[in-house]
Design an enzyme around this catalytic site. Structure first.
Site, PDB file in Angstrom:
ATOM      1  N   HIS A 161       0.815  -1.155   0.036  1.00  0.00           N
ATOM      2  CA  HIS A 161       0.025   0.137   0.074  1.00  0.00           C
ATOM      3  C   HIS A 161       1.077   1.290  -0.144  1.00  0.00           C
ATOM      4  O   HIS A 161       1.920   1.310   0.759  1.00  0.00           O
ATOM      5  CB  HIS A 161      -1.041  -0.145   1.064  1.00  0.00           C
TER       6      HIS A 161
ATOM      7  N   GLU B  38      -1.192  -0.261   8.346  1.00  0.00           N
ATOM      8  CA  GLU B  38      -2.453  -1.403   9.025  1.00  0.00           C
ATOM      9  C   GLU B  38      -1.569  -2.079   9.994  1.00  0.00           C
ATOM     10  O   GLU B  38      -0.309  -2.117  10.154  1.00  0.00           O
ATOM     11  CB  GLU B  38      -2.890  -2.344   8.020  1.00  0.00           C
TER      12      GLU B  38
ATOM     13  N   HIS C 275       3.787  -7.313   2.182  1.00  0.00           N
ATOM     14  CA  HIS C 275       3.162  -8.075   3.161  1.00  0.00           C
ATOM     15  C   HIS C 275       2.230  -9.060   2.340  1.00  0.00           C
ATOM     16  O   HIS C 275       1.786  -8.955   1.303  1.00  0.00           O
ATOM     17  CB  HIS C 275       2.456  -7.358   3.920  1.00  0.00           C
TER      18      HIS C 275
ATOM     19  N   ARG D  25      -1.165  -5.221  -6.122  1.00  0.00           N
ATOM     20  CA  ARG D  25      -0.737  -6.738  -6.089  1.00  0.00           C
ATOM     21  C   ARG D  25       0.760  -6.796  -6.638  1.00  0.00           C
ATOM     22  O   ARG D  25       0.949  -6.266  -7.999  1.00  0.00           O
ATOM     23  CB  ARG D  25      -1.689  -7.529  -6.782  1.00  0.00           C
TER      24      ARG D  25
END
Length: 260
Positions: free
Chosen positions: A79, A97, A155, A174
């Site tokens: 991200h 996150e 991740h 992705r």
């Protein structure tokens, strides 16, 4: 047994969004005089009551809370950070996150960060050769582990159920999807390799689980798991009443175990 609402029958469900200020299926007030009001309405008409000292700072509630059930390893993704605005659509933000591991299977795994010393050239070669996993740091999680995934960290995770708190963003690129074929289309899912590579922070390497900071252990165990510019994540364990709220500051309580 983690969420109270059962998933739709005959559908594969991997996420349950518990607090969301998004256009699709926003959270609503459950009880009281404002029952049925969307969280977006509260942000606009009751910002001081909802956000306290942060009123007016955000157009929508800044966090999204969810449960993830990752039976299979998810795609390898990244991200963007808030600073990489050229990769963030209007109305979105970067995305940092964190995960709290609730359940694990025998093949549980967390990939978090690159292996130390991995270069952009080496990672590009691994993408072309479908060997991205060779460049990813990983560990076997256990129940209770907490992991911080800063924006820009490569991740993924698999065979785990986690609680996730994140910036309220849906921007994901992705990098690799394990050469899988989408069950619905019969084709590989699209990748965004160029964007993912541009957003990777190559200093985010060998990410480990968080060591909690104990605030108090009497009468209940209170731990600070994460505190950064985006959110504070704490965990309270015990059987006694405890104070949740704080003056002039929003707090969200999520039950991850037990009952009452």
């Amino acid at each position: 047994n983690i969420v109270s609402k059962p998933p739709p029958r005959r559908e594969r469900v991997g996420e349950a969004w518990t607090l969301r200020d998004r256009a699709d299926q926003p959270s609503r007030v459950a009880k009281g005089s404002l029952k049925g009001k969307k969280i977006k309405w509260l942000m606009k008409h009751e910002p001081e009551h909802l956000m306290g000292k942060f009123a007016g700072k955000f157009e929508r509630f800044p966090l999204l809370l969810k449960f993830l059930d990752c039976k299979e390893v998810l795609s390898v993704q990244v991200h963007p950070s808030d600073e990489l605005k050229q990769y963030i659509p209007k109305g979105e933000s970067g995305k940092t996150e964190a995960w709290v591991v609730l359940q694990t299977g025998k093949d549980a795994i967390i990939y978090a960060g690159l292996k130390q010393g991995t270069t952009p050239g080496e990672l590009s070669d691994s993408v072309a050769a479908n060997k991205v996993a060779d460049d990813l740091a990983h560990f076997k999680p256990v129940e209770g582990d907490c992991v911080l995934i800063n924006a820009g960290t490569v991740h993924t995770l698999g065979d785990v159920v986690v609680f996730e708190v994140q910036q309220n963003s849906d921007v994901t690129f992705r990098l690799y999807d394990w050469d899988r074929i989408d069950r619905k289309t019969g084709k590989p899912r699209p990748l965004q390799v160029e964007e993912a590579m541009a957003c990777i922070d190559f200093d985010q390497t060998d990410v480990k689980k968080i060591v909690p900071i104990v605030k108090t252990d009497v009468p209940d165990l209170s731990e600070v798991l994460i505190q950064n510019e985006h959110f504070q994540l704490c965990r309270i364990t015990g059987a006694y009443p405890f104070l949740v709220g704080k003056a002039d500051e929003p707090r969200v309580l999520i039950c991850i175990d037990g009952g009452g």
